[in-house]
Scaffold this motif. Structure first.
Motif, mmCIF file in Angstrom:
data_model
loop_
_atom_site.group_PDB
_atom_site.id
_atom_site.type_symbol
_atom_site.label_atom_id
_atom_site.label_comp_id
_atom_site.label_asym_id
_atom_site.label_seq_id
_atom_site.Cartn_x
_atom_site.Cartn_y
_atom_site.Cartn_z
ATOM 1 N N VAL A 153 0.833 -1.204 0.000
ATOM 2 C CA VAL A 153 0.000 0.000 0.000
ATOM 3 C C VAL A 153 0.868 1.255 0.000
ATOM 4 N N ASP A 154 1.898 1.279 0.846
ATOM 5 C CA ASP A 154 2.748 2.469 0.867
ATOM 6 C C ASP A 154 3.542 2.602 -0.427
ATOM 7 N N TYR A 155 3.937 1.462 -1.008
ATOM 8 C CA TYR A 155 4.602 1.536 -2.319
ATOM 9 C C TYR A 155 3.670 2.176 -3.354
ATOM 10 N N LEU A 156 2.425 1.707 -3.403
ATOM 11 C CA LEU A 156 1.472 2.237 -4.389
ATOM 12 C C LEU A 156 1.191 3.723 -4.143
ATOM 13 N N HIS A 157 1.105 4.098 -2.875
ATOM 14 C CA HIS A 157 0.855 5.512 -2.563
ATOM 15 C C HIS A 157 2.041 6.388 -2.980
ATOM 16 N N GLY A 158 3.259 5.884 -2.741
ATOM 17 C CA GLY A 158 4.445 6.636 -3.167
ATOM 18 C C GLY A 158 4.492 6.785 -4.677
ATOM 19 N N TYR A 159 4.122 5.702 -5.362
ATOM 20 C CA TYR A 159 4.084 5.720 -6.825
ATOM 21 C C TYR A 159 3.035 6.724 -7.319
ATOM 22 N N ALA A 160 1.863 6.690 -6.707
ATOM 23 C CA ALA A 160 0.778 7.609 -7.085
ATOM 24 C C ALA A 160 1.191 9.059 -6.828
ATOM 25 N N LEU A 161 1.879 9.287 -5.727
ATOM 26 C CA LEU A 161 2.331 10.649 -5.402
ATOM 27 C C LEU A 161 3.329 11.145 -6.443
ATOM 28 N N ALA A 162 4.252 10.268 -6.832
ATOM 29 C CA ALA A 162 5.242 10.655 -7.845
ATOM 30 C C ALA A 162 4.547 11.010 -9.158
ATOM 31 N N LEU A 163 3.521 10.229 -9.525
ATOM 32 C CA LEU A 163 2.762 10.518 -10.741
ATOM 33 C C LEU A 163 2.083 11.871 -10.651
ATOM 34 N N SER A 164 1.464 12.160 -9.503
ATOM 35 C CA SER A 164 0.704 13.406 -9.397
ATOM 36 C C SER A 164 1.652 14.598 -9.344
ATOM 37 N N CYS A 165 2.826 14.444 -8.732
ATOM 38 C CA CYS A 165 3.783 15.561 -8.705
ATOM 39 C C CYS A 165 4.373 15.798 -10.082
ATOM 40 N N ASN A 166 4.634 14.730 -10.808
ATOM 41 C CA ASN A 166 5.073 14.840 -12.191
ATOM 42 C C ASN A 166 4.082 15.651 -13.004
ATOM 43 N N GLY A 167 2.798 15.358 -12.778
ATOM 44 C CA GLY A 167 1.741 16.007 -13.538
ATOM 45 C C GLY A 167 1.712 17.503 -13.308
ATOM 46 N N LYS A 168 2.097 17.918 -12.074
ATOM 47 C CA LYS A 168 2.067 19.345 -11.745
ATOM 48 C C LYS A 168 3.310 20.062 -12.250
ATOM 49 N N ASP A 169 4.261 19.280 -12.723
ATOM 50 C CA ASP A 169 5.543 19.843 -13.119
ATOM 51 C C ASP A 169 5.384 20.738 -14.341
ATOM 52 N N CYS A 170 6.403 21.562 -14.556
ATOM 53 C CA CYS A 170 6.299 22.537 -15.641
ATOM 54 C C CYS A 170 6.497 21.907 -17.021
ATOM 55 N N ASN A 171 6.984 20.670 -17.073
ATOM 56 C CA ASN A 171 7.121 20.087 -18.406
ATOM 57 C C ASN A 171 5.758 19.689 -18.966
ATOM 58 N N SER A 172 5.705 19.367 -20.243
ATOM 59 C CA SER A 172 4.414 19.346 -20.927
ATOM 60 C C SER A 172 3.565 18.097 -20.682
ATOM 61 N N LYS A 173 4.162 17.046 -20.102
ATOM 62 C CA LYS A 173 3.383 15.833 -19.857
ATOM 63 C C LYS A 173 2.209 16.124 -18.917
ATOM 64 N N ASP A 174 1.044 15.584 -19.194
ATOM 65 C CA ASP A 174 -0.025 15.700 -18.195
ATOM 66 C C ASP A 174 -0.082 14.414 -17.394
ATOM 67 N N SER A 175 -0.666 14.505 -16.199
ATOM 68 C CA SER A 175 -0.517 13.416 -15.242
ATOM 69 C C SER A 175 -1.157 12.108 -15.730
ATOM 70 N N GLN A 176 -2.205 12.217 -16.556
ATOM 71 C CA GLN A 176 -2.850 11.004 -17.055
ATOM 72 C C GLN A 176 -1.881 10.173 -17.893
ATOM 73 N N SER A 177 -1.208 10.849 -18.835
ATOM 74 C CA SER A 177 -0.374 10.120 -19.781
ATOM 75 C C SER A 177 0.881 9.571 -19.104
ATOM 76 N N THR A 178 1.215 10.124 -17.925
ATOM 77 C CA THR A 178 2.421 9.686 -17.238
ATOM 78 C C THR A 178 2.200 8.366 -16.511
ATOM 79 N N LEU A 179 0.927 7.985 -16.339
ATOM 80 C CA LEU A 179 0.627 6.766 -15.589
ATOM 81 C C LEU A 179 1.055 5.558 -16.414
ATOM 82 N N ASN A 180 2.322 5.204 -16.239
ATOM 83 C CA ASN A 180 2.908 4.150 -17.038
ATOM 84 C C ASN A 180 2.942 2.857 -16.231
#
Lengths: 203, 203
Positions: A153-180
């Motif tokens: 559970v904590d692994y999945l939460h850490g992974y989800a957090l990384a995805l959501s922070c990536n999404g907020k980043d200034c680069n052009s990827k949006d968080s949906q497409s980053t969910l790899n």
């Protein structure tokens, strides 16, 4: 930009058609759009009803929150009980469970923080119950199963957090497409090695 | 409540004593208090200098952010290289590394999100380098080591997130006291089982 047609004349009578389901659907829709649980006032405005009408179905905001989060987490993959013909099937089931949980978290920004801040634990119990179905063929002892749940559970939460922070980043990827989901495979396979070997280690 | 003595007369000449170290120390102190990286303007106000004086040391906010986060993560436990006499020593080293990383994250609210939103990866590299020292005696192949790092880091981030959300909760525990390292032990021991058995599984 589209212009919303302004409703005129008498209220459309939405209050008469109100139900717990309609309130929950609107809540989920606002959560997806705005990344947080809406206030009762905001809900009432969107549903074109008086806030008191909502309190008729949910006695307070916590009751609504509980209902929404429990309903949301019940959308995740439900493993089939007692249907494990081959030895490695549990890994596929685990993968499906994890993937659908991560999809849920990525569709509802703010849901993870909501889960973690809640004083009740019913969403966590739903996930735990499904996890226990998946690992049933492994016959883990209670402590190993608990450690397995916590690590996952904590692994999945850490992974989800990384995805959501990536999404907020200034680069052009949006968080949906980053969910790899492929990036999940390696760590999850390693995690399965732990579950497969923990009983040998203990005894 | 204490009343701050208001400085009168000429500026105290802080600008003359300014150094990169002083700027970093003030930045860290503000991060601990306020849970986010301070703006250059805020830093300048707290240091009683002109913002331009700070730009003399850090060309922009990103350069400052990079310096702060790299400096912070270098505070985590540095495992001793080549000092593994007993078979299980690497587990103790791993525990120390994880514990000190979690302590860092809990002392600096917002640091985790800062790490995850950064476009550069130098803090992640510092953690990865120390992790590689710890697991050196296991002689993992490159892919297993990478999966091990990913599983561990996201687990720790999920754990840190749960702690910080607990801290914001309405119950009386504050986030510092909730950082219970004993809760780490079980999942971490399970994680070690994975690392110990991954090479057997591969070959």
């Amino acid at each position: 930009m589209t212009v919303k047609g302004k409703k005129r004349g008498r209220p459309s009578g939405a209050a008469n058609q109100l139900s717990a389901q309609i309130i929950m659907d609107m809540s989920k829709s606002l959560m997806r759009e705005q990344g947080k649980v809406p206030s009762i006032r905001k809900l009432a405005r969107c549903l074109n009803v008086d806030a008191m009408a909502i309190y008729h179905y949910f006695s307070n905001k916590n009751a609504l929150l509980e209902a929404i989060t429990t309903s949301l987490i019940e959308e995740i993959y439900l493993p089939e009980e007692g249907n494990f013909n081959t030895r490695d099937n549990w890994k596929l089931e685990l993968n499906k469970l994890c993937t659908s949980y991560l999809s849920l978290l990525s569709h509802y920004p703010g849901l993870l923080e909501t889960f973690l801040s809640m004083s009740t634990i019913s969403p966590a119990e739903v996930f735990a119950a499904r996890f226990n179905i998946v690992i049933e063929p492994l016959h883990l002892d209670v402590e190993s199963a608990k450690n397995g749940l916590d690590l996952l559970v904590d692994y999945l939460h850490g992974y989800a957090l990384a995805l959501s922070c990536n999404g907020k980043d200034c680069n052009s990827k949006d968080s949906q497409s980053t969910l790899n989901m492929e990036m999940l495979e390696g760590p999850l396979a390693l995690y399965c090695v732990a579950l497969e070997n923990i009983m040998n280690t203990n005894g």
